[in-house]
Design a protein around this motif. Structure first.
Motif, mmCIF file in Angstrom:
data_model
loop_
_atom_site.group_PDB
_atom_site.id
_atom_site.type_symbol
_atom_site.label_atom_id
_atom_site.label_comp_id
_atom_site.label_asym_id
_atom_site.label_seq_id
_atom_site.Cartn_x
_atom_site.Cartn_y
_atom_site.Cartn_z
ATOM 1 N N ILE A 1 -0.198 2.238 -11.035
ATOM 2 C CA ILE A 1 -0.015 2.070 -9.615
ATOM 3 C C ILE A 1 0.247 0.691 -9.281
ATOM 4 N N ASP A 2 1.574 0.489 -8.797
ATOM 5 C CA ASP A 2 1.652 -1.127 -8.401
ATOM 6 C C ASP A 2 1.110 -1.295 -7.010
ATOM 7 N N VAL A 3 0.594 -2.272 -6.860
ATOM 8 C CA VAL A 3 -0.260 -2.671 -5.442
ATOM 9 C C VAL A 3 -0.047 -4.112 -5.212
ATOM 10 N N PRO A 4 0.080 -4.645 -4.030
ATOM 11 C CA PRO A 4 0.446 -5.799 -3.518
ATOM 12 C C PRO A 4 -0.933 -6.700 -3.467
ATOM 13 N N ASP A 5 -2.026 -5.917 -3.548
ATOM 14 C CA ASP A 5 -3.372 -6.803 -3.475
ATOM 15 C C ASP A 5 -4.254 -5.989 -4.128
ATOM 16 N N LEU A 6 -4.519 -6.500 -5.476
ATOM 17 C CA LEU A 6 -5.618 -6.046 -6.326
ATOM 18 C C LEU A 6 -7.014 -5.599 -6.151
ATOM 19 N N PRO A 7 -7.551 -6.878 -5.286
ATOM 20 C CA PRO A 7 -8.825 -6.494 -4.836
ATOM 21 C C PRO A 7 -8.883 -5.347 -3.750
ATOM 22 N N ARG A 8 -8.194 -5.310 -3.036
ATOM 23 C CA ARG A 8 -7.906 -4.376 -1.950
ATOM 24 C C ARG A 8 -7.853 -2.916 -2.623
ATOM 25 N N ALA A 9 -6.863 -2.840 -3.604
ATOM 26 C CA ALA A 9 -6.758 -1.510 -4.192
ATOM 27 C C ALA A 9 -7.856 -1.120 -5.091
ATOM 28 N N ILE A 10 -8.635 -1.995 -5.676
ATOM 29 C CA ILE A 10 -9.890 -1.670 -6.236
ATOM 30 C C ILE A 10 -10.834 -1.150 -5.292
ATOM 31 N N GLY A 11 -10.849 -1.709 -4.432
ATOM 32 C CA GLY A 11 -11.835 -1.425 -3.084
ATOM 33 C C GLY A 11 -11.562 0.059 -3.027
ATOM 34 N N PHE A 12 -10.381 0.290 -2.546
ATOM 35 C CA PHE A 12 -9.651 1.800 -1.817
ATOM 36 C C PHE A 12 -10.033 2.704 -3.173
ATOM 37 N N TYR A 13 -9.635 2.682 -4.341
ATOM 38 C CA TYR A 13 -9.750 3.556 -5.154
ATOM 39 C C TYR A 13 -11.247 3.927 -5.821
ATOM 40 N N THR A 14 -11.984 2.832 -5.858
ATOM 41 C CA THR A 14 -13.357 3.195 -6.244
ATOM 42 C C THR A 14 -14.207 3.717 -4.842
ATOM 43 N N ASP A 15 -13.872 3.159 -3.954
ATOM 44 C CA ASP A 15 -14.406 4.061 -2.554
ATOM 45 C C ASP A 15 -14.008 5.484 -2.160
ATOM 46 N N ALA A 16 -12.775 5.403 -2.313
ATOM 47 C CA ALA A 16 -12.131 6.903 -1.940
ATOM 48 C C ALA A 16 -12.516 7.867 -2.981
ATOM 49 N N PHE A 17 -12.185 7.556 -4.244
ATOM 50 C CA PHE A 17 -12.561 8.579 -5.331
ATOM 51 C C PHE A 17 -13.701 8.359 -6.167
ATOM 52 N N GLY A 18 -14.381 7.308 -6.284
ATOM 53 C CA GLY A 18 -15.611 6.939 -6.928
ATOM 54 C C GLY A 18 -15.225 6.367 -8.447
ATOM 55 N N LEU A 19 -14.179 5.961 -8.824
ATOM 56 C CA LEU A 19 -13.638 5.796 -9.881
ATOM 57 C C LEU A 19 -14.267 4.207 -10.115
ATOM 58 N N THR A 20 -14.321 3.852 -11.249
ATOM 59 C CA THR A 20 -15.024 2.546 -11.765
ATOM 60 C C THR A 20 -14.260 1.718 -12.611
ATOM 61 N N VAL A 21 -14.229 0.305 -12.222
ATOM 62 C CA VAL A 21 -13.717 -0.582 -12.941
ATOM 63 C C VAL A 21 -14.053 -0.665 -14.316
ATOM 64 N N THR A 22 -13.341 -0.384 -15.331
ATOM 65 C CA THR A 22 -13.821 -0.488 -16.787
ATOM 66 C C THR A 22 -13.184 -1.770 -17.467
ATOM 67 N N ARG A 23 -12.194 -2.198 -16.961
ATOM 68 C CA ARG A 23 -11.709 -3.603 -17.575
ATOM 69 C C ARG A 23 -10.614 -4.309 -16.653
ATOM 70 N N ARG A 24 -10.614 -5.557 -16.725
ATOM 71 C CA ARG A 24 -9.912 -6.234 -15.854
ATOM 72 C C ARG A 24 -8.897 -7.213 -16.642
ATOM 73 N N PHE A 25 -7.446 -7.514 -16.282
ATOM 74 C CA PHE A 25 -6.718 -8.081 -16.985
ATOM 75 C C PHE A 25 -6.371 -9.351 -15.981
ATOM 76 N N GLY A 26 -7.135 -10.320 -16.200
ATOM 77 C CA GLY A 26 -6.988 -11.371 -15.425
ATOM 78 C C GLY A 26 -7.013 -11.292 -14.029
ATOM 79 N N ASP A 27 -6.163 -11.767 -13.304
ATOM 80 C CA ASP A 27 -6.033 -11.491 -11.819
ATOM 81 C C ASP A 27 -4.901 -10.557 -11.265
ATOM 82 N N GLY A 28 -4.178 -10.088 -12.432
ATOM 83 C CA GLY A 28 -2.867 -9.301 -12.157
ATOM 84 C C GLY A 28 -3.278 -7.618 -12.412
ATOM 85 N N GLY A 29 -4.278 -7.226 -13.011
ATOM 86 C CA GLY A 29 -4.493 -5.875 -13.296
ATOM 87 C C GLY A 29 -5.995 -5.405 -13.681
ATOM 88 N N ALA A 30 -6.158 -4.026 -13.282
ATOM 89 C CA ALA A 30 -7.395 -3.474 -13.690
ATOM 90 C C ALA A 30 -7.555 -2.067 -14.229
#
Length: 139
Positions: free
Chosen positions: A7-36
């Motif tokens: 899923i392409d997003v313009p703001d990674l931190p905001r997208a992580i916040g949305f998908y973790t808060d909305a659906f209970g997903l968890t971040v399992t890996r980060r790819f620098g500042d450009g992906g999660a």
């Protein structure tokens, strides 16, 4: 073989916040500042930061206002009303009311980045309600 959802997003931190808060997903890996990589569904979700206006697939510029694509996420939930409240609180924008069909309940929403997301709660036999039952004259 595996399936990945990107899923392409313009703001990674905001997208992580949305998908973790909305659906209970968890971040399992980060790819620098450009992906999660997010886990918690049967398929991993990859959020990829891509600048609005940058070249996307099909030589079109990326835009993050509401857009149409034939591919969207259907998130199957046990309690659509609770899931709907949680998703809206996290930033989802509803595009319909929750409606009941023969196979279950559905609500159409959009994530904060213009991507279509539906919540689905199956009832009875789910989509099998659309198919004739064995022994029915129409079967």
């Amino acid at each position: 073989m595996d399936l990945l959802v990107n899923i392409d997003v313009p703001d990674l931190p905001r997208a992580i916040g949305f998908y973790t808060d909305a659906f209970g997903l968890t971040v399992t890996r980060r790819f620098g500042d450009g992906g999660a990589e997010l886990s918690g569904w049967p398929v991993k979700i990859y959020l990829l930061e891509k600048t609005e206006g940058s070249l996307g697939a099909g030589q079109e510029s990326r835009r993050y206002t509401r857009h149409w694509t034939p591919v969207h996420l259907d998130v199957v939930v046990d309690d659509i009303e609770t899931a709907f409240i949680q998703a809206v609180a996290a930033g989802a924008l509803p595009e319909s009311e929750i409606r009941t069909e023969i196979w279950g309940k559905i609500v159409v929403m959009v994530d904060p980045f213009g991507h279509g997301v539906c919540l689905i709660q199956f009832l009875n036999r789910g989509y099998d309600e659309l198919a004739p039952r064995l022994g029915d004259p129409a079967a």
